[in-house]
Scaffold this active site. Structure first.
Site: not given
Ligand code: AMP
Length: 173
Positions: A60, A97
């Site tokens: 996205r 995780e």
């Molecule tokens: P991160 O945990 O910051 O590494 O996030 C990993 C990826 O997952 C990112 O590219 C976000 O776009 C997606 N992501 C994580 N949590 C969400 C959420 N609650 N809603 C939408 N996208 C998420």
């Protein structure tokens, strides 16, 4: 307008797994005025930062990231999950995780003098953005900023990012 942008984000409980509150940005994409507002607001923040490339994180982060790059008159670089990019890549592995994940960027996507902005739709735990920063460094380029549409601040993803590099998030949860 920021309130309108926030109300357009759809919260989808238990997607893709139980317990996750998924932030769905497709209603923003479906409204050209909201999309333009989001891109303009992000672009304005970095107008004087001398950015030469915007990185978008799969998948996205490609959507508004590519528009942001075009608006800023700079090139766009995709960072993708392992195995998706066709040419030779640089790789970075980061912790999830349970287990690990690997992201890649084409080896020639950035060069020494590049000043880079990392964009994604959501920062959650920060692991993907931190690994993207390491990709920028392996390419010999300089990270100038992080730019997210949505920050899930209760997950404290900011703590994984380099504190000396400015970070923008338009909407906070
Ligand atoms: P991160 O945990 O910051 O590494 O996030 C990993 C990826 O997952 C990112 O590219 C976000 O776009 C997606 N992501 C994580 N949590 C969400 C959420 N609650 N809603 C939408 N996208 C998420």
């Amino acid at each position: 307008m920021l309130d309108k942008l926030k109300s357009a984000v759809r919260n989808v409980p238990d997607f893709p797994e139980p317990g996750i509150q998924f932030k769905d940005i497709t209603p923003i994409l479906a409204d050209h005025e909201l999309m333009r507002f989001a891109v303009d607001t992000m672009a304005a923040r970095w107008a004087d930062a001398g950015i030469t490339k915007v990185i978008g994180i799969e998948s996205r982060g490609f959507l508004l990231g590519a528009m942001l790059a075009e608006r800023m008159d700079v090139g766009f670089v995709p960072v993708r999950k392992m195995g998706k990019l066709p040419y030779t890549t640089l790789q970075e592995t980061y912790d999830l995780e349970y287990g690990t994940d690997t992201i890649e960027m084409h080896i020639d996507a950035l060069s020494d003098g590049d000043r880079v902005l990392i964009h994604d739709d959501v920062i959650a735990t920060g692991g993907t953005a931190a690994a993207s920063h390491r990709l920028v460094e392996s390419a010999g380029a300089q990270l100038v900023g992080y730019c997210f549409l949505i920050e899930l601040s209760f997950l404290k993803g900011r703590n994984l990012l380099d504190p000396s590099i400015p970070m923008q998030s338009l909407l906070d949860y």
